[in-house]
Design a protein around this motif. Sequence first.
Motif, PDB file in Angstrom:
ATOM      1  N   GLU A 304       0.865  -1.188   0.000  1.00 33.24           N
ATOM      2  CA  GLU A 304       0.000   0.000   0.000  1.00 33.24           C
ATOM      3  C   GLU A 304       0.895   1.229   0.000  1.00 33.24           C
ATOM      4  O   GLU A 304       1.889   1.292   0.736  1.00 33.24           O
ATOM      5  CB  GLU A 304      -0.903  -0.011   1.235  1.00 33.24           C
ATOM      6  N   CYS A 305       0.545   2.205  -0.838  1.00 39.80           N
ATOM      7  CA  CYS A 305       1.378   3.411  -0.921  1.00 39.80           C
ATOM      8  C   CYS A 305       0.609   4.521  -1.630  1.00 39.80           C
ATOM      9  O   CYS A 305      -0.551   4.350  -2.011  1.00 39.80           O
ATOM     10  CB  CYS A 305       2.682   3.111  -1.661  1.00 39.80           C
ATOM     11  N   PHE A 306       1.279   5.651  -1.823  1.00 38.73           N
ATOM     12  CA  PHE A 306       0.722   6.775  -2.579  1.00 38.73           C
ATOM     13  C   PHE A 306       1.606   7.003  -3.807  1.00 38.73           C
ATOM     14  O   PHE A 306       2.827   6.949  -3.707  1.00 38.73           O
ATOM     15  CB  PHE A 306       0.691   8.048  -1.737  1.00 38.73           C
ATOM     16  N   HIS A 317      -3.884   7.374  -3.510  1.00 39.13           N
ATOM     17  CA  HIS A 317      -3.658   6.196  -2.660  1.00 39.13           C
ATOM     18  C   HIS A 317      -4.038   4.921  -3.427  1.00 39.13           C
ATOM     19  O   HIS A 317      -5.047   4.884  -4.125  1.00 39.13           O
ATOM     20  CB  HIS A 317      -4.505   6.305  -1.392  1.00 39.13           C
ATOM     21  N   SER A 331      -4.920   2.778  -8.356  1.00 39.81           N
ATOM     22  CA  SER A 331      -5.510   3.539  -7.251  1.00 39.81           C
ATOM     23  C   SER A 331      -6.675   2.760  -6.664  1.00 39.81           C
ATOM     24  O   SER A 331      -7.165   1.797  -7.273  1.00 39.81           O
ATOM     25  CB  SER A 331      -5.974   4.907  -7.753  1.00 39.81           C
ATOM     26  N   GLN A 332      -7.100   3.168  -5.471  1.00 35.41           N
ATOM     27  CA  GLN A 332      -8.179   2.443  -4.799  1.00 35.41           C
ATOM     28  C   GLN A 332      -9.391   2.324  -5.703  1.00 35.41           C
ATOM     29  O   GLN A 332     -10.037   1.291  -5.761  1.00 35.41           O
ATOM     30  CB  GLN A 332      -8.574   3.165  -3.493  1.00 35.41           C
ATOM     31  N   GLU A 373       5.156   6.795   1.243  1.00 33.09           N
ATOM     32  CA  GLU A 373       4.578   6.024   2.357  1.00 33.09           C
ATOM     33  C   GLU A 373       4.606   4.521   2.068  1.00 33.09           C
ATOM     34  O   GLU A 373       3.623   3.811   2.269  1.00 33.09           O
ATOM     35  CB  GLU A 373       3.127   6.481   2.633  1.00 33.09           C
TER      36      GLU A 373
END
Length: 1118
Positions: A304-306, A317, A331-332, A373
């Motif tokens: 998981e990251c940006f 995200h 992306s989500q 992140e």
Amino acid sequence: MWLKPEEVLLKNALKLWLMERSNEYFVLQRRRGYGEEGGGGLTGLLVGTLDSVLDSTAKVAPFRILHQTPDSQVYLSIACGANREEITKHWDWLEQNIMKTLSVFDSNEDITNFVQGKIRGLIAEEGKQSFAKEDDPEKFREALLKFEKSFGLPEQEKLVTYYSCSYWRGRVPCQGWLYLSTNFLSFYSFLLGSEIKLIISWDAISKLEKTSTVILAESIHVCSQGENHYFSMFLHINETYLLMEQLANYAIKRLFDKETFDNDPVLDDPLQITKRGLEYRAHSEQFKAFFRLPKEETLKEVHECFLWVPFSHFSTHGKMCISENYICFASQDGNLCSVIIPLREVLAVDKTDVSSRSVVISIKGKTAFRFNEVKDFEQLVAKLRLKCRGASTQDDGSTEVAISSDSTGPSKNFEEQPLTFPKECSKTVNTEALMTVFHPQNLENLDSKMLKEKMKEQSWNILFSECGRGVSMFRTKKTRDLVVRGIPETLRGELWMLFSGAVNDMAANPGYYAEVVEQSLGTSNLATEEIERDLRRSLPEHPAFQSDTGISALRRVLTAYAYRNPKIGYCQAMNILTSVLLLYAKEEEAFWLLVAVCERMLPDYFNRRIIGALVDQAVFEELIRDHLPQLTDHMTDMTFFSSVSLSWFLTLFISVLPIESAVNVVDCFFYDGIKAILQLGLAILDYNLDKLLTCKDDAEAVTALNRFFDNVINKDSPLPSNVQQGSNINDEKSSHAKVDITDLIRESNEKYGSIRYEDIHSMRCRNRLYVIQTLEETTKQNVLRVVSQDVKMSLQELDELYVIFKKELFISCYWYVSCPGLKHHDPSLSYLEQYQIDCQQFRVLFHLLCPWAHSANRDSLALWTFRLLDENSDCLINFKEFSSAIDIMYNGSFTEKLKLLFKLHIPPAYTEVISKTSSKGDELSTEELLYFSQLQVSKPADGKETELGRKSPEKGKGKIDIQAYLSQWQDELLKKEENIKDLPRMNQSQFIQFSKTLYNLFHEDPEEEALYQAIAIVTNLLLRMEEVGRKLHSPASSAKGLSSVACDSGPSEGNTESSVKKDPSSPREEHQWSFAFEQILASLLNEPALVRFFERPLDLKAKLEKAKSSQLRSRTKM
């Protein structure tokens, strides 16, 4: 089974357990109600109910061993057993290995610690292999014990997982346990004396779905062989359902669709399947489908990251997914932003900002992607650098053919990349799209359509400047909007390659197409003949396919693909699709686009049974029911939609829409996959809803839809009028409004864009079960229709026999990595030849079904029967051959049964059988059985049948010989009832064996004595007749040996065998006696006891019922 030591309060347990044995340190207990007459009364019933519901096998196994120390109220459970034998074995081990050691310890605490350590060591040793992959090995061991105890399946059956749930019988829920194993869905419940035991094989399931009703809030519905089963009250119903779906589809692929399964080594071994493995595989498949990656890729890591999106100036995200050769991000909301970075494009991987845990990936074309992140970002950077080094060393020796990401021109950079063709082939392969040759753009004459086309190109160039160009471009909502408007003619080939993922296949295989073209040139088979026949039917109105240039390119691509993938070869509709691909893509690109469509985007569409297309049609019907219920209510038969939409799916609407409109549909298909086709289909039905609701029959509805397709136009198409198909419609027909394809596609996205990829995948899995079971049912009905004409069995008996026949084939394949039985299953063959069994499988069925299977030499009888039925000597028999033998055994007349027995004891059926393992008596090992079944024995006849068998049209791998089919069919039509006078004579050794077989058949018969006496009289009579005949040739007699057998024959089979062995001599130099079938028949007809035995009616229905119930159990014993 040893258990992880757990505390037990004995004071509370005394009501449920009875003491069996005890010593100073251990207690052996038996569960109350187990092994007692009447089940232990009411207490036993309550205990049984409790056992079924509780979540620990330590509590429900009927025996257990506890460890105790003096002066302590706390006991430790250390072992449990399903039967007395197992628990006694553990008890004896404790007494022999532990008791002596315990006496040396000073304190009770030391004793307890020692026992706990010893038991844990035993468990660790025992579970090193079996349970290491499970989340909770101890709990899984307990569940496995209960599974084995409850169902008695073979020990090779692999338990995958288990769940507590309720099974509904009518309106009554029964709480119990659902076990999911490799080949079966099993349920066990015991409530107040009522036991429910359910075993359903995955291959028998035709429907699997989640449902909810007034009574059942949410349940799983399973339909198997017409019976409905409902399971509810799951703690994690979605997880359970997905796992059931995967196991059912795995079984269906393995048993019914081996073409797909053979290409799938991940699940090749049924003994290695685990819950975790299935979940991992599901994620990996979803990952490949979403990013359109080559099928060899597997998902390795997810973070998981940006991702920083430079043109929007914000971080989105989502998840970074890493496989062997690609780094992907979504992306989500998958539609918002996604990126695919091939490792071959990566120049550097860096960690920049420690505080924001950033990873920066730089690629060719001066582009960098920044991921923030990222958890464990330092480790990730090290791994990616290692991967990139490996990728760069692989690429050093090959020419890069990927699309560069910093280009600004339309598609020039594609041409700048040299292809690594061998010199002799590069001349034959087109390096330009046919549209650029046959319809070059006239830049001087810019009419309104050409201006719009240039504006479209400008919009894409702006997008490229923002999002990048090439494999690693950002794919956003804006990209989708531009695709919906229609891709410009000059960019179409390039973007089709990108969105389909074909660019990655081509980059990974430089020079592959040229090699395949060279190897496939001049080949001749069924596929190439069909290709030649269809070449000029592919877009015949387009000038490109009225010339040798286009036709030759089409021939090369289709022939090369048929050579690459012989399992598909060539299927109708591939020519139409390929011709459109060749218009906009270079020849090699068109080949890789075809690969992407046939092998990834439309799986199983282009094979003999077009299973993929049928599955998607079923999905389409489901979507119509959900989104257009008024249409569903109006239509009496939903199959109308299947028949009318088949060409839509197979040709991506190219066959029904004008070419200038159809290419816009292909644009959306390469971007969105099958979702685009389903959405467009719904939009078309919705647009024509009012007309369809007024139609009185199917023909009227088809006419309405065809008229609609004739009026679909592409008002912005820059193609000249001689190429456009929609423009041929005169404006005089203006009573029907024109529909612009761009508006239609936009409307389909607005109305039905909410359909998710995950939902389509789930519907595909669900409907695949139904489609394949429907095809299997069709196969069965066709086989029964053919066979029923030649047998006396009723249709119901024949149906049950077919189910048992097919089930045996599957059961023999359940627990083996590569089973020969599956290799012989070929859906492209005639119905009768699709399922065939070998000698080992036939032996199992012979033991289950044959009324003569109680005979001591039953293995030899099974072998000879198989050899008799295997006329073409391929060591396989089909259902027609199998049922003919069973029919004679049960419904044949005295003469027919005797003739069958006679033929079993003469060549080619008969061969002398000598078992290598004398301890087994007449029983044959599998190796011996297969050896004898393949042994060639010369026939007295001229062997024409064998020759015919060798030339059977189904057996050859190459071109199907139609003349051979016709000849075989004619022979079958002209086949007359075999005349008993045509049967060869039975010689001395064969007659001895024939006599022994008859003795074995009569064993334990109510008229055993009379039958033995009768056969002795017949044998004696035959030998005397032969002796008289032989005296005419020679004064010496060589029949004394057997004469003594006949005269002294008693009720025991052993006497017969010993008598035969005493005088086995039959000098070859003397005249060898033999018997004709008429002689044996006439002699046996004189004995009423023998006639009664063979004419006694036999209950086939009861035998079939017994065989069905014991088929799986017999496999367990074996």
